[in-house]
Design a protein around this motif. Structure first.
Motif, short mmCIF file in Angstrom:
data_model
loop_
_atom_site.label_atom_id
_atom_site.label_comp_id
_atom_site.label_asym_id
_atom_site.label_seq_id
_atom_site.Cartn_x
_atom_site.Cartn_y
_atom_site.Cartn_z
N ALA A 63 29.16 20.27 40.74
CA ALA A 63 30.67 20.41 40.99
C ALA A 63 30.89 21.88 41.74
CB ALA A 63 31.58 20.34 40.17
N LEU A 64 30.43 23.26 41.11
CA LEU A 64 29.87 24.49 41.36
C LEU A 64 30.09 24.47 43.27
CD1 LEU A 64 30.52 26.67 38.61
CD2 LEU A 64 31.98 26.07 39.97
N GLN A 65 28.65 23.69 43.01
CA GLN A 65 27.68 24.52 44.62
C GLN A 65 28.57 23.58 45.88
OE1 GLN A 65 23.75 22.23 43.89
NE2 GLN A 65 23.42 24.17 43.22
N THR A 66 29.52 22.86 45.02
CA THR A 66 30.02 21.93 46.51
C THR A 66 31.37 23.13 46.81
OG1 THR A 66 31.68 20.99 45.15
CG2 THR A 66 29.49 19.40 45.76
N TYR A 67 32.19 23.79 45.66
CA TYR A 67 33.03 24.82 46.25
C TYR A 67 32.59 25.30 47.60
CZ TYR A 67 36.63 27.61 45.51
OH TYR A 67 37.41 28.45 45.60
N ASP A 68 33.82 25.59 47.86
CA ASP A 68 33.84 26.98 49.25
C ASP A 68 34.10 27.99 49.69
OD1 ASP A 68 31.93 28.27 51.56
OD2 ASP A 68 33.67 26.26 53.36
N TYR A 102 34.65 32.39 42.32
CA TYR A 102 33.67 31.90 42.19
C TYR A 102 31.76 32.52 41.71
CZ TYR A 102 29.25 29.16 44.04
OH TYR A 102 28.67 27.91 44.36
N GLU A 103 31.53 33.54 41.84
CA GLU A 103 30.79 34.42 41.24
C GLU A 103 30.66 34.12 39.52
OE1 GLU A 103 30.15 37.78 43.08
OE2 GLU A 103 29.41 36.58 45.20
N GLN A 104 32.19 34.75 38.96
CA GLN A 104 32.43 34.72 37.81
C GLN A 104 32.08 33.56 37.48
OE1 GLN A 104 36.00 36.27 37.43
NE2 GLN A 104 35.08 38.45 37.20
N ALA A 105 32.61 32.17 37.62
CA ALA A 105 32.52 30.75 37.24
C ALA A 105 30.96 30.87 37.32
CB ALA A 105 32.99 30.36 37.89
#
Length: 161
Positions: free
Chosen positions: A44-49, A59-62
């Motif tokens: 799910a995080l990899q699909t986030y832009d 994003y980096e912290q998540a």
């Protein structure tokens, strides 16, 4: 993306409490119970832009926090599988077998006082050995670490629905 990540993390929390923890307590720790949920969260995080600097930092912290969750889960399983080395087990039992009979060598005039001293040393050694075994397996048995923190605080939202 948010709903997918939330569902994956909710599944992870439930899998830890309802599957992994009971298995670990029974002496059969397994990473498989939560692995698919963590993979879903990473996907799910990899699909986030991220758009913009603020979203990039978030994003980096998540991703970093999710990596910490996976690392701490692996560390818990490693601790659950770890045993006291045989040499230390031999030292603990051997020390008890030597120490208790040695207390009989102290010749006290009253038998009742000597028996009290021997019983005190035996009790101390026994409780020390019990402590060694309980601390050796912190996640298994009746005296084990509880999964209660997974139901409290920020994670409580996954148990309310």
């Amino acid at each position: 993306m948010r709903a997918r990540l939330d569902a994956a993390l909710g599944g992870y929390v439930h899998a830890v409490v309802e599957d992994r923890w009971p298995r670990t307590r029974a002496g059969n720790p397994s990473y498989g119970a939560t692995e698919s949920h963590l993979q879903d969260a990473f996907r799910a995080l990899q699909t986030y832009d991220p758009h913009g600097q603020a979203e990039q930092v978030f994003y980096e912290q998540a991703v970093g926090h999710l990596d910490d969750i996976a690392s701490q889960g692996r560390a818990r399983l490693t601790m659950a599988r770890r045993e006291l080395p045989p040499l230390l087990q031999a030292l603990a039992f051997g020390g008890a077998l030597v120490l208790i009979p040695l207390t009989f060598l102290y010749g006290l005039r009253k038998l009742r006082v000597q028996v009290l001293c021997v019983a005190s040393v035996a009790g101390l050694v026994g409780f020390s050995l019990l402590l060694v075994f309980v601390l050796d397996r912190p996640f298994s048995g009746d005296l084990s670490v509880s999964p209660a923190p997974y139901r409290e605080g920020a994670l409580a939202q996954y148990w309310n629905h």
